[in-house]
Design a protein around this motif. Structure first.
Motif, short mmCIF file in Angstrom:
data_model
loop_
_atom_site.label_atom_id
_atom_site.label_comp_id
_atom_site.label_asym_id
_atom_site.label_seq_id
_atom_site.Cartn_x
_atom_site.Cartn_y
_atom_site.Cartn_z
N PHE A 58 -4.32 11.07 -9.18
CA PHE A 58 -5.58 11.42 -8.50
C PHE A 58 -5.31 12.51 -7.46
CE2 PHE A 58 -6.63 6.62 -8.83
CZ PHE A 58 -6.72 6.71 -10.19
N SER A 59 -4.91 13.71 -7.90
CA SER A 59 -4.49 14.70 -6.90
C SER A 59 -5.29 16.01 -7.00
CB SER A 59 -3.00 15.00 -7.06
OG SER A 59 -2.80 15.52 -8.36
N VAL A 100 0.84 -1.20 0.00
CA VAL A 100 0.00 0.00 0.00
C VAL A 100 0.87 1.25 0.00
CG1 VAL A 100 -1.61 1.33 1.39
CG2 VAL A 100 -1.97 -1.11 1.09
N LEU A 101 1.97 1.17 0.76
CA LEU A 101 2.80 2.36 0.89
C LEU A 101 3.63 2.64 -0.37
CD1 LEU A 101 4.14 2.16 4.55
CD2 LEU A 101 2.54 3.81 3.58
N LEU A 118 -7.77 16.95 -5.45
CA LEU A 118 -8.36 17.43 -4.19
C LEU A 118 -7.33 18.05 -3.27
CD1 LEU A 118 -11.02 14.79 -3.09
CD2 LEU A 118 -11.37 17.14 -3.77
N LYS A 119 -6.12 18.29 -3.76
CA LYS A 119 -5.12 18.79 -2.81
C LYS A 119 -5.46 20.24 -2.39
CE LYS A 119 -1.48 20.51 -5.92
NZ LYS A 119 -1.15 19.69 -7.06
N ILE A 130 -2.03 6.35 -8.71
CA ILE A 130 -2.64 7.20 -7.69
C ILE A 130 -2.06 8.61 -7.67
CG2 ILE A 130 -3.42 5.38 -6.13
CD1 ILE A 130 -0.82 5.94 -4.54
N ASP A 131 -0.84 8.80 -8.22
CA ASP A 131 -0.30 10.15 -8.25
C ASP A 131 -1.07 11.06 -9.19
OD1 ASP A 131 1.50 9.47 -6.41
OD2 ASP A 131 3.22 9.30 -7.76
#
Lengths: 633, 100
Positions: free
Chosen positions: B95-96, B22-23, B98-99, B92-93
């Motif tokens: 999907f940003s 996950v990490l 919402l920062k 996932i990078d």
């Protein structure tokens, strides 16, 4: 009938509602007649009740409508008192008020806002009746504030004129200073007596310590100083002349400004129990009378001359009530209402005819143009000067006689002021009506006087001539009706000090002669200076230039107040605005909190990177920390 | 009988593998699978203790978790599919948006 005395207040209030809500639809003619009609109804009712007063048990009747405020031990009811004093005031207020309303129809005929004018005027009558008819200090205070409000509204009636708007504010603020003291006095009455009702307060008063009574009366007197324009709070009254002339006549000459005299007469028992305050009242009154009269000597604005003479005459009334001559004070109040309302309205008639020019340096020779105005003004002027056998002569003489018994110095001031009064009154009359017109163009374009305006003048002129019959000098064996009429109000106070005795016949005759001589002397002096030797006035003014300048600038009192009170007040206001409000409340408290929140948010929102890896790392590290913590514990 | 500690050891290893995945991984699909591995590591722990203590409560709990996991995976995959349609990526990078 006396049970329905509250209707006297309701009638003008109906006028307020009608003119206030539907005035513009009704048309100008109707506005005026509604205003007059409602006051006339009050006057009729007042007159009917007035006749019944001698038949009432103990000459007084309480008319209670309902409980008004009921909080714990504070019980205040909306109730009215019918007694000789309240009814004589009612008659003066509604009678003179009605005549002034009629006059106002003519005076305001070119104004576009007649409905608003009569709304305010009726509201004033209702408030003033509330003031004089209330049977407790609370109602008195309510009326007291309401008449102040009406005064503000009416002075600033032409609010588009900055001078009028400023004068309204000045009147209101200066009055507030006095009202503050008055309110404290009412509070102290309540804490001392536990009631505000006159009858109960006066019954308990002799048992209360003199110190307390002295403080109460002094505080109440502070209110009277403001409302009745005494030193040091008289400054608002001359400026109040910016309002329409009927307002000056009604509020600032005949009725509202006499509220202080009424209040002290109403509280005569308290003032009798506080000789210190009474002496203060008398002194302030005498000094004010003299002081204002000297200012009036040099003014050129006809209405301002009358305004200063009003201040001066109010000083006489204060002198009267201060020396314990309450009935003389009320007597002078009534006669002054007649002749001063007359003088103001006559001055207004001059203004109306001369297109609002009121500077006596530009008038002159109006005798033939405005005959009715001239003769009525002359009668009013004679009464104001205390010319023998006019109304003002009897009332002023009675005050001077009582002052003579009290203290010779006060009498001397009063007598000298009478001389000044006669002089400046006839100076104004001569410069306005006699001689050659100084502004020919203006003179030729003068309007004619209209009957709706002159009729009230004639009625008031008759009253100014005959009003003295109310109080002929008793010492000469003549009937003094007003003293007997007010006896029920004053006898309780008199029994505390012993019977009011009249001066010896010889003294009385001497005093009357002195007053007459003084009045005639003042008039003759004015005639001599302004008719016989017109250049002498200028020469005197030039010779005593510094004294003249001081008088002409009204002792610089307005300037001194500006420097000492208004400017520091403004500086304090600026300080509070800039430092407390702007810097502390706005910048530190409100904006400061917002900035802290915003800054914190900006910092913390950086943590929300949008990268899931970061969040997961956060969760992971957090879990590890928690687990480690629980293991190591 | 195999000692419970071995089960726990295995479960810990599985959990660590899952957590590491996950990490470290960037592929959302892989991350979800790693989450499943972690969850199953927990399940294994529960079953092991259930056997050790002779109580069925742990096993009942496991069934419960499995059901929830199935639901979670269904929703997770649905979100992922929809995300892929929107931005054509499962990294996932990406999907940003919402920062803060």
């Amino acid at each position: 009938m006396s049970n329905y005395i509250w209707l006297a207040i309701v009638f003008p209030l109906l006028g307020v509602l009608i003119n206030g809500f539907f005035g513009r639809k009704l048309g100008r003619r109707l506005n005026g007649w509604i205003g007059v009609g409602t006051v006339a109804l009050s006057f009729a009712l007042g007159a009917l009740v007035f006749m019944q007063v001698p038949g009432l048990p103990e000459h007084a009747q309480r008319v209670k409508l309902w409980d008004w405020i009921s909080v714990g031990s504070l019980q205040i009811s909306l109730s009215f008192l019918v007694d000789p004093l309240s009814m004589i005031m009612t008659l003066v207020v509604t009678g003179v008020g009605m005549l002034i309303h009629i006059y106002a129809i003519g005076y305001m005929e070119h104004d576009k806002d007649v409905a608003r004018f009569f709304t305010y005027l009726n509201l004033f009558i209702a408030s003033m009746l509330m003031l004089v008819l209330s049977d407790n200090y609370f109602g008195l205070y309510v009326g007291w504030e309401l008449v102040g409000l009406c005064s503000y509204l009416l002075i600033g009636f032409w609010f588009h004129k900055p001078a009028a708007a400023d004068a309204g504010k000045k009147a209101f603020i200066v009055n507030r200073v006095g009202d503050f003291g008055f309110a404290l006095g009412v509070f102290l009455i309540w804490t001392t007596f536990g009631t505000l009702q006159y009858a109960e307060v006066f019954e308990m008063a002799p048992a209360i310590s003199t110190t307390t009574i002295t403080i109460i009366t002094a505080l109440l007197f502070v209110g009277a100083i403001g409302k009745s324009a005494q030193i040091p709070l008289y400054v608002w009254l001359p400026d109040a002349m910016e309002g329409p002339t009927p307002v000056s006549a009604l509020i600032h000459a005949a009725t509202m400004v006499t509220a202080g005299v009424y209040m002290i007469t109403r509280s005569n028992i308290l003032y009798t129990l506080a000789p210190t305050t009474s002496a203060l009242v008398a002194t302030v009154g005498a000094v004010t009378a003299f002081f204002a009269a000297t200012i009036a000597l040099t003014q050129f604005d006809l209405k301002r001359i009358l305004a200063y003479s009003t201040v001066s005459q109010l000083g006489y009334m204060m002198l009267a009530v201060g020396v314990g001559a309450y009935s003389s004070g009320i007597f002078h109040l009534a006669t002054h209402a007649f002749f001063k309302a007359l003088l103001f309205m006559a001055a207004g008639s001059v203004m109306h005819a001369m297109r609002n020019v009121i500077d006596i340096r530009r008038l002159g020779g109006l005798k033939s143009k405005l005959p009715v105005t001239y003769w009525t003004f002359l009668i009013g002027g004679l009464a104001l000067s205390g010319f023998p056998l006019t109304a003002g002569f009897f009332s002023k003489d009675e005050i001077l006689a009582k002052a003579y018994e009290f203290n010779f110095l006060l009498y001397a001031i009063g007598l000298f002021t009478a001389l000044l009064t006669a002089f400046y009154t006839f100076r104004a009359i001569i410069l306005t009506f006699h001689g050659q017109p100084k502004d020919r163009k203006l003179y030729d374009s003068a309007h004619r006087e209209s009957s709706v305006m002159t009729t009230p003048l004639v009625v008031l002129a008759a009253l100014s001539l005959l009003g003295g019959l109310m109080g002929l000098p008793a010492a000469l064996g003549l009937p003094n009706w007003i003293e007997g009429w007010l006896e029920p109000i004053l006898e309780a106070g008199q029994s505390l000090t012993g019977e009011m005795h009249h001066a010896a016949l010889g003294t009385e005759v001497m005093l009357i002669l002195a007053s007459s001589v003084i009045a005639i002397l003042g008039i003759t002096a004015a005639w001599w200076v302004y008719v016989k030797n017109p250049q002498i006035a200028e020469r005197v003014a030039a010779k005593y230039h510094s004294a003249y300048t001081v008088l002409f600038n009204k002792y610089y009192i307005d300037e001194i107040y500006n420097k000492l009170i208004v400017e520091p007040g403004k500086a304090l206001g600026r300080f509070f605005y800039r430092v407390i409000d702007k810097a502390f409340i706005d910048d530190v408290m409100v904006d400061g909190l917002a900035k802290v929140t915003k800054g914190f948010g900006a910092t913390v929102s950086g943590w929300q990177s949008g990268y899931i890896g970061n969040y997961v790392m956060g969760i992971f590290v957090g879990s590890v920390v928690i687990v480690v913590y629980f293991f190591l514990r | 009988m195999v000692h419970t500690s071995y089960y726990l050891l295995l479960a810990a290893m599985l959990f660590a593998i899952g957590a590491g995945g996950v990490l470290l991984r960037k592929n959302a699909l892989i991350i979800m699978m790693c989450v499943e591995i972690m969850m199953n590591a927990v399940n294994l722990t529960l079953v092991a203790f259930s056997r050790q203590l002779g109580s069925l409560t742990g096993q009942v709990f496991v069934f419960m978790i499995m059901v929830v996991a199935a639901v979670e995976v269904a929703i997770g995959l649905a979100i992922l599919v929809e995300l892929y349609r929107q931005i054509k990526s499962v990294n996932i990078d990406d999907f940003s948006s919402l920062k803060g």
